[in-house]
Design a protein around this motif. Structure first.
Motif, PDB file in Angstrom:
ATOM      1  N   CYS A 199       0.786  -1.343   0.006  1.00  0.00           N
ATOM      2  CA  CYS A 199       0.005   0.020   0.206  1.00  0.00           C
ATOM      3  C   CYS A 199       0.849   1.142   0.242  1.00  0.00           C
ATOM      4  O   CYS A 199       0.182   2.413   0.124  1.00  0.00           O
ATOM      5  N   ALA A 200       2.006   1.081  -0.302  1.00  0.00           N
ATOM      6  CA  ALA A 200       3.202   2.171  -0.237  1.00  0.00           C
ATOM      7  C   ALA A 200       2.919   3.089   1.097  1.00  0.00           C
ATOM      8  O   ALA A 200       3.068   4.275   1.172  1.00  0.00           O
TER       9      ALA A 200
ATOM     10  N   GLY B  65       7.631   5.095   1.572  1.00  0.00           N
ATOM     11  CA  GLY B  65       6.589   4.311   1.021  1.00  0.00           C
ATOM     12  C   GLY B  65       6.668   3.948  -0.717  1.00  0.00           C
ATOM     13  O   GLY B  65       6.270   2.607  -0.867  1.00  0.00           O
ATOM     14  N   ALA B  66       7.110   4.686  -1.380  1.00  0.00           N
ATOM     15  CA  ALA B  66       7.353   4.410  -2.660  1.00  0.00           C
ATOM     16  C   ALA B  66       8.524   3.421  -2.856  1.00  0.00           C
ATOM     17  O   ALA B  66       8.523   2.339  -3.531  1.00  0.00           O
ATOM     18  N   ALA B  67       9.623   3.400  -1.906  1.00  0.00           N
ATOM     19  CA  ALA B  67      10.497   2.458  -2.086  1.00  0.00           C
ATOM     20  C   ALA B  67      10.221   1.146  -1.546  1.00  0.00           C
ATOM     21  O   ALA B  67      10.327  -0.150  -1.993  1.00  0.00           O
ATOM     22  N   ALA B  68       9.190   1.041  -0.566  1.00  0.00           N
ATOM     23  CA  ALA B  68       8.650  -0.141   0.073  1.00  0.00           C
ATOM     24  C   ALA B  68       7.754  -0.800  -0.661  1.00  0.00           C
ATOM     25  O   ALA B  68       7.858  -1.991  -0.856  1.00  0.00           O
ATOM     26  N   ARG B  69       7.024  -0.021  -1.690  1.00  0.00           N
ATOM     27  CA  ARG B  69       6.187  -0.788  -2.541  1.00  0.00           C
ATOM     28  C   ARG B  69       6.923  -1.523  -3.740  1.00  0.00           C
ATOM     29  O   ARG B  69       6.529  -2.642  -3.898  1.00  0.00           O
ATOM     30  N   ALA B  70       8.010  -0.724  -4.217  1.00  0.00           N
ATOM     31  CA  ALA B  70       8.756  -1.395  -5.206  1.00  0.00           C
ATOM     32  C   ALA B  70       9.540  -2.408  -4.512  1.00  0.00           C
ATOM     33  O   ALA B  70       9.537  -3.657  -5.528  1.00  0.00           O
TER      34      ALA B  70
END
Length: 651
Positions: free
Chosen positions: A481-482, A530-535
């Motif tokens: 969920c970013a 959040g963006a790095a976690a989603r990737a």
């Protein structure tokens, strides 16, 4: 290929830890045929029924690891099943059980035992293997061991091993009640030795006619795979997302007072401090370690779910060249909309500060999981008290996916609500408003959080405060969920986060509060993390990567397999090209993996496929699967049984 999936307390039952993972694996590998051999842990689990199974599941057999032992299994070559009753059989049982007991009572070093040049006898691992396989041969020859393992003879043999020089210090203090408790647990753990799962021949639906055994766990579920590997040379693959010995320690050790003083449960049927004395816990822990060592030694490949589990496996004797980490696969589709919505927020945007799908106004900390003492929600409430003083508009949402299986889980949940009411009295904006607490206790399926995606959509920062954790599923969901995350450094958390979130020491509310405040006050940093976690989550933890990894592993093991061909002619010679190479690649090649029609009548089982003999009535439950229509849905509450004793499958 035909794969035997060996499970304990999971698939195909509707309740269990590995249900979703196994179901996704079987459905993802639709080109292979699966046969399920499942051990249930409780009556409640069996009453919940089975999941809807896909069409490539051909047979299902179940057996209980609880309650009274099953009836005797059929003996080898059709001999009468009379158990261990004669003088010679009792002497043979005493010798084998003495080897097993001596190994259990011997202190174990970390990892494999060193091969000392000055030792004159077999190691404890060798004695355990000799005793285990000797008991397996005895069970197959005489129809089962439950009565013998529970007998007075077994108790006396175990007592002698406990009193022997050099035995475990705790074993010396074992009393008669402790010995009785140990043999009762051993009988349940060794029940797979007495099951009639080693049938062979076309249409027999037994382990003798499969190409690969895939055991989900290194405990009792792996015993059937060990027997098949020894009898037929069938390759054995072991997958573990929670090491059995670690689970036993967790189930037998109380947590600190801050976490509620109750140990976590449900991971393994271990004993608790209030249910058994130290000798029982020590002997059962030694048995779990010896069994894991033997399973790891016989397996061609072991696939831990994370590095944390891998370290435990190495401690139990697994060889590094046989270990290959395969992360569990999770379905990212339900969280796609939430993740993409956060990715569209411009730099410095709200990403959860404003009312949204299932959310509330203001910066919100979100916790999602099963409510139990191991999650240390007491520390989270104290940490939020610090956050609330520094950021008065902050809120905390505790979203439960269900109560844990610890004995005092319900009392722990009530204690949390009382503590929240004490720390955060209801607040009102003015004299005419109704007071409202900044801490909300919710449940998945409720009005505020109909789905998991709705729960994560209403949180600014996802928090994990556990003192004990294996693979943190809730963190991966938050990463899909970013969402930026704050976690305690336990289990595989650091491996999963990989630098895309903040990690603090466990049992440290102040450090947890400082990390939460750092993210709540910095929207741009939250967006980047959040963006790095989603990737990262989409790259490592999806169903697709998990299924593809096991597809390659299956083919690799089959390419190295030395198993003898199953198709033989009337003279006992292998049938050329009865099982061609292409039957080992994805695809529906079931017809090529059987003997020719002219030989089928000579090699077929005397009973039709899908029919249970009366001897199976209590030792195992068998079903022949012809598509998903036979299965009962989990919500019906009725176990799905495809075939009744003495009847053919109506399909």
């Amino acid at each position: 290929m035909r794969v035997a999936l060996l499970t304990e307390g999971g698939y195909p039952f509707a309740r269990g830890e590995s249900v979703l993972w196994c179901d996704r694996l079987v459905r993802g590998l639709g080109g292979h045929e699966f046969e399920l051999y499942a051990l249930s842990r409780s009556l409640r689990q069996e009453q919940a029924g089975w999941c809807d199974l896909p069409q490539n599941v051909r047979h299902v057999r179940t057996a209980p690891l609880w309650g009274e032992p099953p009836a005797h299994a059929p003996c080898a070559e059709g001999a009468a099943a009379r158990g261990v009753t004669g003088r010679r059989e009792r002497r043979r049982f005493a010798e084998c059980f003495a080897e097993l007991a001596a190994a259990i009572c011997t202190p174990a070093a970390d990892g494999d035992e060193p091969d000392r040049a000055d030792r004159t006898g077999p190691t404890a691992a060798e004695r355990f293997a000799a005793g285990l396989h000797g008991l397996a041969d005895l069970a197959r020859d005489h129809g089962g061991l439950p009565d013998a393992i529970r007998s007075e003879l077994a108790v006396r043999v175990l007592e002698s091993a406990c009193r022997a020089p050099g035995a475990l210090r705790a074993a010396h203090a074992a009393q008669v009640s402790d010995l009785l408790a140990v043999v009762d647990r051993l009988e349940r753990a060794l029940r797979p030795l007495s099951l009639d799962w080693l049938d062979e021949g076309p249409g027999s639906a037994g382990l003798g006619d499969v190409d690969l055994c895939h055991a989900v766990g290194g405990g009792p579920a792996a015993l059937a795979g060990l027997l098949a590997a020894r009898a037929y040379g069938t390759p054995l693959l072991i997958t573990e997302y929670g090491v059995r010995l670690r689970e036993h320690y967790l189930a037998s050790t109380p947590l600190p007072a801050q976490a509620g003083g109750v140990g976590p449960g449900g991971a393994a049927p271990g004993v608790r401090p209030d249910a058994a004395r130290q000798p029982v816990r020590a002997l059962l822990a030694s048995f779990q370690g010896r069994l894991a060592h033997e399973a790891y030694a016989r397996a061609q490949l072991i696939t831990p779910g994370n590095t944390h589990a891998r370290r435990w496996q190495e401690r139990c004797g697994a060889r590094r060249e046989r270990l290959r980490t395969v992360y569990p696969g999770m379905d990212a589709e339900p969280f796609t909309e939430v993740g993409e919505a956060v990715m569209d927020v411009p730099a410095g945007g709200s990403d959860g500060d404003t009312p949204g799908r299932g959310g509330r106004s203001g910066p919100t900390l979100l916790w999602v999981g099963r409510v139990e003492p191991a999650k240390d929600l007491v520390a989270l409430l104290h940490a939020f008290s610090e956050v609330r003083h520094a950021l008065p508009g902050a809120r905390l949402r505790i979203v439960s996916t269900g109560l844990g299986t610890a004995p005092d889980a319900a009392a722990y949940a009530a204690h949390l609500r009382a503590l929240a009411a004490h720390l955060f009295p209801d607040e009102a904006a003015d004299t005419h408003s109704v007071g409202e607490s900044p801490v909300a206790f919710e449940e998945i399926g409720g009005p505020a959080a109909p789905t998991l995606a709705d729960a994560y959509a209403g949180g600014t920062v996802a928090v994990l405060s556990s003192v004990v954790e294996g693979f943190p599923v809730s963190l991966v969901e938050a990463m899909f969920c970013a969402r930026a995350t704050v976690s305690t450094d336990v289990g595989a958390v650091c491996e999963v986060i990989g630098g895309t979130g903040l990690v603090v020491p466990p049992r440290n509310p102040r450090a947890l509060a400082d990390a939460c405040l750092a993210l709540l006050r910095d929207p741009a940093r939250r967006t980047r993390l959040g963006a790095a976690a989603r990737a990262r989550a989409l790259e490592l933890f999806t169903v697709e990567q998990n299924v593809e990894a096991f597809r390659g592993i299956y083919l690799e093991l089959m390419s190295r397999s030395t198993r003898a061909p199953a198709a033989l002619d009337t003279d006992g010679a292998p049938v050329p090209f009865a099982q061609p190479a292409e039957s080992h690649v994805p695809g529906r090649w079931a017809s090529t993996a059987r003997p020719p029609a002219a030989l089928a009548s000579a090699t077929a089982s005397p009973r039709p496929a899908g029919v249970r003999s009366p001897a199976h009535a209590r030792s195992a439950q068998t079903a022949t699967v012809h598509g998903p229509s036979w299965a009962r849905h989990a919500a019906s509450g009725t176990p799905a049984v495809g075939v009744r004793p003495g009847q053919e499958d109506p399909a």
